[in-house]
Enzyme design. Structure first.
Site, PDB file in Angstrom:
ATOM      1  N   CYS A 139       4.308 -13.239  -4.036  1.00 16.89           N
ATOM      2  CA  CYS A 139       5.168 -12.084  -3.767  1.00 16.89           C
ATOM      3  C   CYS A 139       5.377 -11.903  -2.278  1.00 16.89           C
ATOM      4  O   CYS A 139       4.538 -11.319  -1.581  1.00 16.89           O
ATOM      5  CB  CYS A 139       4.562 -10.823  -4.385  1.00 16.89           C
ATOM      6  SG  CYS A 139       5.578  -9.360  -4.135  1.00 16.89           S
ATOM      7  N   CYS A 142       5.601  -8.269  -1.205  1.00 15.57           N
ATOM      8  CA  CYS A 142       4.304  -7.561  -1.096  1.00 15.57           C
ATOM      9  C   CYS A 142       3.527  -8.026   0.129  1.00 15.57           C
ATOM     10  O   CYS A 142       2.921  -7.219   0.830  1.00 15.57           O
ATOM     11  CB  CYS A 142       3.417  -7.829  -2.316  1.00 15.57           C
ATOM     12  SG  CYS A 142       4.242  -7.910  -3.889  1.00 15.57           S
ATOM     13  N   ASP A 143       3.497  -9.323   0.366  1.00 16.96           N
ATOM     14  CA  ASP A 143       2.528  -9.876   1.321  1.00 16.96           C
ATOM     15  C   ASP A 143       3.149 -10.452   2.596  1.00 16.96           C
ATOM     16  O   ASP A 143       2.417 -10.736   3.543  1.00 16.96           O
ATOM     17  CB  ASP A 143       1.728 -11.009   0.639  1.00 16.96           C
ATOM     18  CG  ASP A 143       0.934 -10.495  -0.547  1.00 16.96           C
ATOM     19  OD1 ASP A 143       0.549  -9.316  -0.531  1.00 16.96           O
ATOM     20  OD2 ASP A 143       0.701 -11.266  -1.491  1.00 16.96           O
TER      21      ASP A 143
END
Ligand code: NAP
Length: 315
Positions: A139, A142-143
């Site tokens: 992701c 997300c990261d």
């Protein structure tokens, strides 16, 4: 009917737990079958994410596991009950629906909210498992902004819209993004493909498969194989993002609900209703496009409100 729940929620990611908070606050005494190991772990994909920086309300970010622990606590405080088990099968012939778990328990419920999520497909390599979360992620949203990836060369693996979108997103942080695809043309839509090809920070590596993720405690590179001539090379990267598709967790339904061609539960636009009355769907199991925690939470709220209204109509 005393042993029949008003509503059972299957799944304990942001969608399931938000549905639980709303259903509990509506005095429906929901039971959450939170999962055990099928399709990941209780709490969903955020349990395997580091710091979540895009969930509203946490200006400094929040650890994914902490965020899920907070949501679960909130659902419990509101009165939701939890069962840690995986659902093996569901009989949705007519209400009350019967849910059987892998542990052998059977539950009956007047309404059902399915929030079992989708599992990111992962490369079946030992080195991938060892370095997962240590430079490997599924992701970018997300990261991608984590400090370890800033101004570093990164790789995205895959050739679909997600891969292109992730590569595009990562160019905001990375010094360079390699888009590694196993074939010689992208599966992504032409507009997305053109965007990738036009981005000077993205380099497309065609006909390459990842043979090994390199590094001791953190990812330091990839061993790549050229599928046209079999030659092997090493590529130095600080991060690798797998974007090779998702698999919605619907196996236990055994085809009882309508799905799209990729297995996602079908709901009408703006609704949570499925092809069986009294059964609702929330989160990634019904969302092939956005797959964001906050979107899942929003759809969990919708599903609980729709279940509440449906139950009221039955009386
Ligand atoms: P996808 O379209 O299924 O693409 C998966 C990609 O991963 C394919 O290129 C596939 O290669 C590759 N792949 C699969 N298994 C692999 C393996 N073991 N090793 C190496 N590569 C592998 O998945 P997606 O990109 O997540 O998209 C899913 C759906 O969401 C699509 O309908 C997509 O259009 C949609 N979506 C839309 C947007 C948008 O419109 N903004 C954004 C994201 C997703 P092959 O090409 O060789 O099969």
């Amino acid at each position: 009917m005393s042993n029949v729940s008003n509503v059972i929620i299957i799944g304990s990611g942001p969608a399931g737990l938000t549905a639980a908070i709303y259903a509990a606050r509506a005095n429906l005494s929901p039971l959450v079958i939170e999962g055990f190991q099928s399709g990941g772990m209780p709490g969903g994909q955020l349990m395997i994410t580091g710091v979540v920086e895009n969930f509203p309300g946490f200006p400094d970010g929040i650890d994914g596991q902490q965020l899920m622990a907070n949501m679960k606590q909130q659902a419990q405080n509101a009165g939701a009950a939890f069962e840690m088990d995986d659902v093996a099968s569901a009989d949705l012939t007519s209400p009350p629906f019967t849910i059987t778990t892998e542990g052998g328990s059977t539950f009956q419920t007047q309404s059902l909210i399915i929030a079992t999520g989708a599992t990111a497909r992962r490369l079946p390599l030992e080195s991938e498992q060892r370095l997962w979360g240590r430079g490997i992620s599924a992701c970018a949203v997300c990261d991608g902004a984590l400090p370890i990836f800033r101004n570093q060369p990164l790789a995205v693996i895959g050739g679909g819209d997600s891969a292109v979108e992730e590569a595009d997103h990562l160019t905001k942080f990375a010094s360079k993004v390699y888009l590694i695809h196993r074939r010689d043309r992208l599966r992504a839509s032409s507009i997305m493909s053109k965007r990738a090809e036009a981005n000077p920070k993205i380099e497309l590596l065609w006909n390459r498969t990842v043979e090994e993720f390199l590094g001791d405690t953190m990812l330091s590179g990839l061993k790549l194989k050229d599928t046209t001539d079999g030659s092997v090379s090493e590529l130095q990267v600080a991060g690798a993002f797998e974007a090779i598709g998702h698999i919605p967790n619907t196996g236990f339904l055994d085809g009882q609900l309508d799905t799209d061609s990729e297995g996602y539960l079908v709901v009408p636009p703006g609704r949570s209703t499925t092809s069986i009355e009294g059964v609702f769907a929330a989160g990634d199991v019904r969302d092939p496009v956005y797959r964001q925690a906050v979107a899942a939470a929003g759809s969990g709220c919708m599903a609980a409100l729709e279940a509440e209204r449906w139950l009221a109509l039955q009386e």
